[in-house]
Design a protein around this motif. Sequence first.
Motif, PDB file in Angstrom:
ATOM      1  N   TYR A  36     -11.181  -1.250   0.199  1.00 52.58           N
ATOM      2  CA  TYR A  36     -10.637  -0.140   0.985  1.00 52.58           C
ATOM      3  C   TYR A  36     -11.285   1.160   0.539  1.00 52.58           C
ATOM      4  CZ  TYR A  36      -7.647   1.696  -2.774  1.00 52.58           C
ATOM      5  OH  TYR A  36      -7.175   2.254  -3.939  1.00 52.58           O
ATOM      6  N   ILE A  74      -3.783   1.512  -3.553  1.00 57.31           N
ATOM      7  CA  ILE A  74      -3.812   0.135  -4.041  1.00 57.31           C
ATOM      8  C   ILE A  74      -4.590   0.157  -5.352  1.00 57.31           C
ATOM      9  CG2 ILE A  74      -4.533  -2.248  -3.516  1.00 57.31           C
ATOM     10  CD1 ILE A  74      -4.801  -1.371  -0.556  1.00 57.31           C
ATOM     11  N   VAL A  76      -5.164  -6.254   6.297  1.00 55.79           N
ATOM     12  CA  VAL A  76      -3.951  -5.535   6.714  1.00 55.79           C
ATOM     13  C   VAL A  76      -4.087  -5.244   8.203  1.00 55.79           C
ATOM     14  CG1 VAL A  76      -2.564  -3.454   6.430  1.00 55.79           C
ATOM     15  CG2 VAL A  76      -3.647  -4.495   4.431  1.00 55.79           C
ATOM     16  N   VAL A 130       0.870  -1.174   0.000  1.00 53.64           N
ATOM     17  CA  VAL A 130       0.000   0.000   0.000  1.00 53.64           C
ATOM     18  C   VAL A 130       0.904   1.220   0.000  1.00 53.64           C
ATOM     19  CG1 VAL A 130      -1.834   1.235   1.217  1.00 53.64           C
ATOM     20  CG2 VAL A 130      -1.674  -1.269   1.412  1.00 53.64           C
ATOM     21  N   LEU A 188      -7.678   0.913   5.365  1.00 55.09           N
ATOM     22  CA  LEU A 188      -7.014  -0.222   4.724  1.00 55.09           C
ATOM     23  C   LEU A 188      -7.917  -1.451   4.646  1.00 55.09           C
ATOM     24  CD1 LEU A 188      -3.623   0.312   6.531  1.00 55.09           C
ATOM     25  CD2 LEU A 188      -4.041   0.678   4.105  1.00 55.09           C
ATOM     26  N   PRO A 189      -7.608  -2.357   3.713  1.00 51.67           N
ATOM     27  CA  PRO A 189      -8.364  -3.616   3.643  1.00 51.67           C
ATOM     28  C   PRO A 189      -8.307  -4.357   4.982  1.00 51.67           C
ATOM     29  CG  PRO A 189      -6.952  -3.380   1.717  1.00 51.67           C
ATOM     30  CD  PRO A 189      -6.577  -2.274   2.667  1.00 51.67           C
ATOM     31  N   ALA A 229      -1.472  -6.254   1.593  1.00 54.43           N
ATOM     32  CA  ALA A 229      -2.768  -5.955   0.946  1.00 54.43           C
ATOM     33  C   ALA A 229      -3.021  -6.888  -0.218  1.00 54.43           C
ATOM     34  CB  ALA A 229      -2.772  -4.504   0.479  1.00 54.43           C
TER      35      ALA A 229
END
Length: 196
Positions: A126, A91, A172, A55, A168-169, A196
């Motif tokens: 995200y 990303i 993560v 990321v 963030l996803p 990620a």
Amino acid sequence: MVDEAWRLALVPALGAAVTLPLVPPVGVVLLALALGILWFHRDPDRSPPDAEGIVVAPADGTVSVVREEGNRIRVGVFMNVTDVHVNRAPIAGEVREVRHRPGANRPAFDKESDRNEQVVIDFGEYELLIIAGWFARRIHPAVEPGDVVDRGERVGHVSFGSRADVVLPADVDEADLLVREGDTVRAGETIIAEGA
């Protein structure tokens, strides 16, 4: 150079052209203002790292927020007036939604700035939030739903001071973070997390 820069700089530039011969000090100030606006809206090329599962920073500036929100981590970057204000995709992904949320205009480094006016670019796994500061009132997303972007690609800009946060996803976690509050980052180039 961001397109809007020319429009914003036009008025002081025309004012400088008229006043320089008549009132030189005023003309010089207006010319400096026009050049400052153009400089502020600069848009340098960036070279994102070529690695999988990383990321990158969404903005130039200083990491001002690192916190957990439910099962996700939020990393915020405060853009000072001297930083480049072009925002980039942290990303690669497809834009699902772009939503504008009106709000307050507190300083972007203030804890209350989460309630400020913002544009949320939702990529599904995200989100990127571009948050206006006390002076910034112009957020310009450069993407629409359905657009597919690469990591580090331009997704918008904001005029005159603000913050860009990435939620963030979910996969993560804190151990994957490579930055902490106070770190200086460059949009599209500084790796802020792995996994990620």
